[in-house]
Scaffold this active site. Sequence first.
Site, PDB file in Angstrom:
ATOM      1  N   ILE A  61     -26.934 -15.471 -50.155  1.00 47.47           N
ATOM      2  CA  ILE A  61     -26.731 -15.739 -51.588  1.00 47.47           C
ATOM      3  C   ILE A  61     -27.981 -16.385 -52.184  1.00 47.47           C
ATOM      4  CG2 ILE A  61     -24.214 -15.938 -51.582  1.00 47.47           C
ATOM      5  CD1 ILE A  61     -24.575 -19.004 -51.435  1.00 47.47           C
ATOM      6  N   LYS A 107     -15.828 -24.732 -36.383  1.00 47.56           N
ATOM      7  CA  LYS A 107     -16.449 -24.025 -35.253  1.00 47.56           C
ATOM      8  C   LYS A 107     -15.435 -23.819 -34.113  1.00 47.56           C
ATOM      9  CE  LYS A 107     -20.561 -23.124 -36.755  1.00 47.56           C
ATOM     10  NZ  LYS A 107     -20.933 -21.727 -37.016  1.00 47.56           N
ATOM     11  N   TYR A 140     -17.161 -29.500 -39.997  1.00 49.58           N
ATOM     12  CA  TYR A 140     -18.000 -28.451 -39.395  1.00 49.58           C
ATOM     13  C   TYR A 140     -17.506 -28.131 -37.983  1.00 49.58           C
ATOM     14  CZ  TYR A 140     -22.342 -26.465 -37.418  1.00 49.58           C
ATOM     15  OH  TYR A 140     -23.282 -25.677 -36.805  1.00 49.58           O
ATOM     16  N   GLY A 200     -31.441 -18.665 -43.931  1.00 52.11           N
ATOM     17  CA  GLY A 200     -31.296 -19.953 -43.275  1.00 52.11           C
ATOM     18  C   GLY A 200     -32.328 -20.185 -42.180  1.00 52.11           C
ATOM     19  N   GLN A 201     -32.253 -21.355 -41.577  1.00 56.67           N
ATOM     20  CA  GLN A 201     -33.227 -21.747 -40.558  1.00 56.67           C
ATOM     21  C   GLN A 201     -33.292 -20.717 -39.429  1.00 56.67           C
ATOM     22  OE1 GLN A 201     -32.132 -25.075 -38.113  1.00 56.67           O
ATOM     23  NE2 GLN A 201     -34.248 -25.544 -37.517  1.00 56.67           N
ATOM     24  N   ILE A 260     -31.457 -27.209 -33.501  1.00 56.49           N
ATOM     25  CA  ILE A 260     -32.573 -26.256 -33.402  1.00 56.49           C
ATOM     26  C   ILE A 260     -33.785 -26.811 -34.151  1.00 56.49           C
ATOM     27  CG2 ILE A 260     -33.325 -23.888 -33.810  1.00 56.49           C
ATOM     28  CD1 ILE A 260     -30.946 -24.020 -31.942  1.00 56.49           C
ATOM     29  N   GLY A 268     -26.457 -14.965 -43.981  1.00 54.74           N
ATOM     30  CA  GLY A 268     -27.187 -16.234 -43.887  1.00 54.74           C
ATOM     31  C   GLY A 268     -28.638 -16.023 -43.488  1.00 54.74           C
TER      32      GLY A 268
HETATM   33  N1  SER Z   1     -27.675 -28.629 -36.025  1.00 53.20           N
HETATM   34  C1  SER Z   1     -26.294 -28.639 -36.423  1.00 53.20           C
HETATM   35  C2  SER Z   1     -25.982 -29.796 -37.280  1.00 53.20           C
HETATM   36  O1  SER Z   1     -26.644 -30.801 -37.131  1.00 53.20           O
HETATM   37  C3  SER Z   1     -25.408 -28.676 -35.212  1.00 53.20           C
HETATM   38  O2  SER Z   1     -24.891 -27.432 -34.972  1.00 53.20           O
HETATM   39  O3  SER Z   1     -25.091 -29.741 -38.061  1.00 53.20           O
END
Ligand code: SER
Length: 315
Positions: free
Chosen positions: A35, A146, A142, A11-12, A172, A8
């Site tokens: 990817i 997790k 999600y 990603g950010q 973040i 990843g």
């Molecule tokens: N920043 C993430 C989201 O909004 C939270 O882990 O899905």
Amino acid sequence: MKRVLVTGACGQIGSELVIRLGKLLGNGNVLATDIKRAPDILKKHGNFTYLNVLDSHMFAKEVVDFEADAIFHMAAILSASGEKDPQLAYQVNMTGLMNALEVSRRKGVQMLITPSSIAVYGPDAPKLQTVEDAPLNPTTMYGVTKVAGEKLLQYYHIKYGLDTRSLRYPGIISAETPPGGGTTDFAVDLYWHALRGKPYSCFVKEDAALPFMYMPDAIKAIIDLAKAPAERLHRRVYNVHAMSLTAGDIVASIRNHIPDFRVEYRPDYRQEIADSWPASLNDAPAREDWRWRPDFGLEAMTRDMLDRIKRKLSD
Ligand code: SER
């Protein structure tokens, strides 16, 4: 930790993590994988290769060829995208992690570190100063992945002695690589719209508080956790917290610099996700075990975000 593979990496978080790890270990000791095509920030970085984390053979080959002794597994589908396609979120987040665990176990990788999230909590968890062991009853796919992922990390540690580590990130905020498909993405969008002189239609309410962290602290947290001596860790998964903010708080802080920034609030399905999460986390175990401390508060973050985005817009 001498040679690390990062999934990843476009990603950010992954894109900035790779740069930091390169400085720490030497660019030649960091293999960035994804990817997607490498974003600008990664173009100058030496080692970048295509890797689909759902392909266990490809995953094992890259780990063996690179002789990685640690994996930073950052590839994931976030909360809002996950609600659009829960089955895909399950596949990427669970099979991807399972492949990372199995390749670590079978190919002698010493440490697997991967982020968890505030999304592990659901509406029944306390909203303020939420501790690690509060109820974990997420209402998003999600969040479900997790929670299951955290349990898998614990299982692999107990069963196989694999050094698994994780931290529950808040939302973040960062200027380099945009987040994608998260509920907390509005916070980043606010800064970009303000600097482009555009009004913003915010998809959560003005007064809904969520935990947030500025990217330099997020990178510091994961690297410090990875570097912490194993004997200091009393758990596999740590909460990390920096600041509890509403959209209104961020807008007010931006308006100190850009007074005519206009925002309207039009909450959509993401408000319900935000409502199910805590407003602040208790991160005492991380502070105790590996001396976690954030450096950035709201004002310092806003100044830095505005400076960075201004530079990017004038490039
Ligand atoms: N920043 C993430 C989201 O909004 C939270 O882990 O899905």
